[in-house]
Write a protein that holds these residues in place. Sequence first.
Motif, PDB file in Angstrom:
ATOM      1  N   ALA A 221     -69.392  20.100  19.150  1.00 18.04           N
ATOM      2  CA  ALA A 221     -67.991  20.451  19.360  1.00 18.04           C
ATOM      3  C   ALA A 221     -67.773  21.034  20.752  1.00 18.04           C
ATOM      4  CB  ALA A 221     -67.531  21.440  18.290  1.00 18.04           C
ATOM      5  N   ALA A 222     -68.703  21.911  21.193  1.00 17.36           N
ATOM      6  CA  ALA A 222     -68.571  22.530  22.513  1.00 17.36           C
ATOM      7  C   ALA A 222     -68.656  21.476  23.612  1.00 17.36           C
ATOM      8  CB  ALA A 222     -69.661  23.586  22.704  1.00 17.36           C
ATOM      9  N   ALA A 223     -69.604  20.539  23.465  1.00 13.61           N
ATOM     10  CA  ALA A 223     -69.772  19.492  24.477  1.00 13.61           C
ATOM     11  C   ALA A 223     -68.551  18.573  24.523  1.00 13.61           C
ATOM     12  CB  ALA A 223     -71.033  18.688  24.181  1.00 13.61           C
ATOM     13  N   MET A 224     -68.039  18.196  23.374  1.00 15.02           N
ATOM     14  CA  MET A 224     -66.907  17.271  23.341  1.00 15.02           C
ATOM     15  C   MET A 224     -65.624  17.925  23.863  1.00 15.02           C
ATOM     16  SD  MET A 224     -67.642  15.141  19.799  1.00 15.02           S
ATOM     17  CE  MET A 224     -66.461  13.840  20.158  1.00 15.02           C
ATOM     18  N   LEU A 225     -65.436  19.202  23.559  1.00 12.87           N
ATOM     19  CA  LEU A 225     -64.261  19.901  24.074  1.00 12.87           C
ATOM     20  C   LEU A 225     -64.347  20.069  25.591  1.00 12.87           C
ATOM     21  CD1 LEU A 225     -63.650  22.626  21.341  1.00 12.87           C
ATOM     22  CD2 LEU A 225     -62.182  20.674  21.889  1.00 12.87           C
ATOM     23  N   THR A 226     -65.568  20.366  26.073  1.00 16.21           N
ATOM     24  CA  THR A 226     -65.774  20.467  27.518  1.00 16.21           C
ATOM     25  C   THR A 226     -65.495  19.124  28.177  1.00 16.21           C
ATOM     26  OG1 THR A 226     -67.468  22.185  27.241  1.00 16.21           O
ATOM     27  CG2 THR A 226     -67.428  21.009  29.343  1.00 16.21           C
ATOM     28  N   GLY A 227     -65.960  18.046  27.554  1.00 15.65           N
ATOM     29  CA  GLY A 227     -65.724  16.712  28.090  1.00 15.65           C
ATOM     30  C   GLY A 227     -64.254  16.338  28.082  1.00 15.65           C
ATOM     31  N   LEU A 228     -63.529  16.738  27.048  1.00 16.77           N
ATOM     32  CA  LEU A 228     -62.100  16.435  26.962  1.00 16.77           C
ATOM     33  C   LEU A 228     -61.345  17.056  28.138  1.00 16.77           C
ATOM     34  CD1 LEU A 228     -59.562  15.372  25.587  1.00 16.77           C
ATOM     35  CD2 LEU A 228     -59.588  17.404  24.110  1.00 16.77           C
ATOM     36  N   ALA A 229     -61.682  18.308  28.450  1.00 23.93           N
ATOM     37  CA  ALA A 229     -60.996  18.986  29.558  1.00 23.93           C
ATOM     38  C   ALA A 229     -61.539  18.556  30.917  1.00 23.93           C
ATOM     39  CB  ALA A 229     -61.132  20.503  29.396  1.00 23.93           C
ATOM     40  N   GLY A 230     -62.882  18.608  31.069  1.00 21.27           N
ATOM     41  CA  GLY A 230     -63.487  18.381  32.376  1.00 21.27           C
ATOM     42  C   GLY A 230     -63.583  16.938  32.795  1.00 21.27           C
ATOM     43  N   TYR A 231     -63.657  16.013  31.832  1.00 16.85           N
ATOM     44  CA  TYR A 231     -63.751  14.591  32.159  1.00 16.85           C
ATOM     45  C   TYR A 231     -62.472  13.847  31.759  1.00 16.85           C
ATOM     46  CZ  TYR A 231     -68.753  14.753  33.285  1.00 16.85           C
ATOM     47  OH  TYR A 231     -69.952  15.010  33.879  1.00 16.85           O
ATOM     48  N   GLY A 232     -61.872  14.217  30.630  1.00 19.23           N
ATOM     49  CA  GLY A 232     -60.707  13.499  30.122  1.00 19.23           C
ATOM     50  C   GLY A 232     -59.405  13.878  30.806  1.00 19.23           C
ATOM     51  N   VAL A 233     -58.957  15.123  30.592  1.00 20.38           N
ATOM     52  CA  VAL A 233     -57.717  15.577  31.208  1.00 20.38           C
ATOM     53  C   VAL A 233     -57.826  15.515  32.727  1.00 20.38           C
ATOM     54  CG1 VAL A 233     -56.113  17.510  31.443  1.00 20.38           C
ATOM     55  CG2 VAL A 233     -57.202  17.056  29.230  1.00 20.38           C
ATOM     56  N   SER A 234     -58.999  15.870  33.245  1.00 24.57           N
ATOM     57  CA  SER A 234     -59.222  15.796  34.695  1.00 24.57           C
ATOM     58  C   SER A 234     -59.024  14.380  35.215  1.00 24.57           C
ATOM     59  CB  SER A 234     -60.644  16.280  35.022  1.00 24.57           C
ATOM     60  OG  SER A 234     -60.934  16.114  36.391  1.00 24.57           O
ATOM     61  N   LEU A 235     -59.556  13.387  34.505  1.00 28.74           N
ATOM     62  CA  LEU A 235     -59.417  11.998  34.956  1.00 28.74           C
ATOM     63  C   LEU A 235     -57.971  11.525  34.872  1.00 28.74           C
ATOM     64  CD1 LEU A 235     -60.587   9.379  35.953  1.00 28.74           C
ATOM     65  CD2 LEU A 235     -61.193   8.783  33.588  1.00 28.74           C
ATOM     66  N   VAL A 236     -57.259  11.924  33.830  1.00 25.91           N
ATOM     67  CA  VAL A 236     -55.846  11.553  33.717  1.00 25.91           C
ATOM     68  C   VAL A 236     -55.079  12.059  34.937  1.00 25.91           C
ATOM     69  CG1 VAL A 236     -53.712  11.950  32.436  1.00 25.91           C
ATOM     70  CG2 VAL A 236     -55.819  11.434  31.204  1.00 25.91           C
ATOM     71  N   LEU A 237     -55.292  13.320  35.284  1.00 28.48           N
ATOM     72  CA  LEU A 237     -54.606  13.905  36.439  1.00 28.48           C
ATOM     73  C   LEU A 237     -55.063  13.246  37.736  1.00 28.48           C
ATOM     74  CD1 LEU A 237     -54.740  17.681  35.417  1.00 28.48           C
ATOM     75  CD2 LEU A 237     -52.800  16.116  35.239  1.00 28.48           C
ATOM     76  N   PHE A 238     -56.341  12.897  37.810  1.00 30.15           N
ATOM     77  CA  PHE A 238     -56.872  12.243  39.010  1.00 30.15           C
ATOM     78  C   PHE A 238     -56.213  10.879  39.214  1.00 30.15           C
ATOM     79  CE2 PHE A 238     -59.837   9.528  41.279  1.00 30.15           C
ATOM     80  CZ  PHE A 238     -60.223  10.331  42.348  1.00 30.15           C
ATOM     81  N   VAL A 239     -56.059  10.108  38.146  1.00 29.65           N
ATOM     82  CA  VAL A 239     -55.435   8.785  38.254  1.00 29.65           C
ATOM     83  C   VAL A 239     -53.978   8.918  38.699  1.00 29.65           C
ATOM     84  CG1 VAL A 239     -54.699   6.748  36.962  1.00 29.65           C
ATOM     85  CG2 VAL A 239     -56.975   7.699  36.581  1.00 29.65           C
ATOM     86  N   VAL A 240     -53.274   9.915  38.158  1.00 28.41           N
ATOM     87  CA  VAL A 240     -51.886  10.137  38.568  1.00 28.41           C
ATOM     88  C   VAL A 240     -51.824  10.489  40.057  1.00 28.41           C
ATOM     89  CG1 VAL A 240     -49.878  11.634  38.277  1.00 28.41           C
ATOM     90  CG2 VAL A 240     -51.125  10.817  36.264  1.00 28.41           C
ATOM     91  N   ALA A 241     -52.727  11.360  40.512  1.00 30.44           N
ATOM     92  CA  ALA A 241     -52.759  11.715  41.929  1.00 30.44           C
ATOM     93  C   ALA A 241     -53.137  10.509  42.783  1.00 30.44           C
ATOM     94  CB  ALA A 241     -53.752  12.854  42.162  1.00 30.44           C
ATOM     95  N   LEU A 242     -54.066   9.700  42.297  1.00 32.29           N
ATOM     96  CA  LEU A 242     -54.497   8.498  43.008  1.00 32.29           C
ATOM     97  C   LEU A 242     -53.324   7.555  43.233  1.00 32.29           C
ATOM     98  CD1 LEU A 242     -57.338   7.374  43.897  1.00 32.29           C
ATOM     99  CD2 LEU A 242     -57.337   6.084  41.760  1.00 32.29           C
ATOM    100  N   ARG A 243     -52.453   7.464  42.257  1.00 26.17           N
ATOM    101  CA  ARG A 243     -51.279   6.604  42.334  1.00 26.17           C
ATOM    102  C   ARG A 243     -50.364   7.016  43.486  1.00 26.17           C
ATOM    103  NH1 ARG A 243     -48.366   7.224  36.935  1.00 26.17           N
ATOM    104  NH2 ARG A 243     -50.305   6.308  36.222  1.00 26.17           N
ATOM    105  N   HIS A 244     -50.304   8.325  43.766  1.00 26.91           N
ATOM    106  CA  HIS A 244     -49.371   8.842  44.761  1.00 26.91           C
ATOM    107  C   HIS A 244     -50.008   9.129  46.122  1.00 26.91           C
ATOM    108  CE1 HIS A 244     -46.077   9.323  41.902  1.00 26.91           C
ATOM    109  NE2 HIS A 244     -46.954   9.823  41.043  1.00 26.91           N
ATOM    110  N   LEU A 245     -51.308   9.400  46.153  1.00 26.08           N
ATOM    111  CA  LEU A 245     -51.950   9.839  47.393  1.00 26.08           C
ATOM    112  C   LEU A 245     -52.870   8.810  48.020  1.00 26.08           C
ATOM    113  CD1 LEU A 245     -52.977  13.453  46.291  1.00 26.08           C
ATOM    114  CD2 LEU A 245     -51.031  12.808  47.712  1.00 26.08           C
ATOM    115  N   GLY A 246     -53.286   7.797  47.268  1.00 28.65           N
ATOM    116  CA  GLY A 246     -54.296   6.886  47.773  1.00 28.65           C
ATOM    117  C   GLY A 246     -55.688   7.432  47.483  1.00 28.65           C
TER     118      GLY A 246
END
Length: 356
Positions: A221-246
Amino acid sequence: MNLRLNPVLTALVAAALFGAATPLAKALLGTISPFMVAGLFYLGSGIGLGAVIVARRFGAFGNRQATHQSGQRIQRAEWPWLIGAIIAGGVGGPALLMLGLVSTPAASSSLLLNLEGVLTAVIAWVVFRENVDIQVFLGMIAIVAGGVMLSWQPGDAGLSHGSLLIVAACACWAIDNNLTRKVSSNDALVIASLKGLIAGSVNLAIALGAGASLPAPPTIAAAMLTGLAGYGVSLVLFVVALRHLGTARTGAYFSVAPLFGVALSLAIWPSLPSMTFWLAASLMALGIWLHVRERHIHEHVHAFLEHTHRHHHDEHHQHGHDFPYSGDEPHTHPHTHVPITHTHAHFPDIHHRHSH
């Protein structure tokens, strides 16, 4: 809030979440194998984001505009780019990082991850011909110098084995970032969820095939929750930024991730950093500052373009709608851009991929 700052802040939040995941991964490596950690991180990301997608689709029932958004599909021509990104960044990158973390201090590992932004910019510049101004180039030099200083082992003729593995992980993520740019106009949740489910399954299969066993439920549970925030939500935000910043600019802002990782790792394993550590950190901070202050403006031409992505009705989005429109923004639907020539400050985003 200044609209120009929105994608920058999005990239910085993505960096903070990803940076914090590195020392937490180091802590988990004391009990489970590197591939198991990577697998659980990505599975947590994929399953968690998948649940959000299902909830969003269920909540969109009866709302034609929202349904239009949730129905956005990745085009057939874009799948090779996405699959390549998943292999490089979802399988190769985390596996190499976990192996490198076994023999590399968490604080040093966190700062070494700054190289991802540099390698991302180099590939964007050399391979995909994205414009990189002199300040971005000088910033890359400063970050590379800091990374080499940090990872050099006294008395050795080269970098440590663990450091080289982390550098290789950064190269995989740099390739991933550039390939993801090709599909960044699509739903960021779908992109991140697919990467999590596929990469998580592959890494978990490798771990189980090598003889590892699943850890206790609380650790899972600890690993999956860490992955959700550090890899999942982070990647979603990264893709959105990538769309606008290059790619290069987003990679540059993402380079602050190690600073958050360092702060957390020093809190978990209290110690007094060496002078070399601070010199390396100063060089990397200088590189990040040069990236942040870069400004790009010139007259440019927008060719005819038809695509689908989340947008506001700004100067680049003056169009009508073929469905009942309530006036809510931002929203997502297929739309057309007519040719236009103008001058303004801009990034190499999905609307500014022109030559110079």
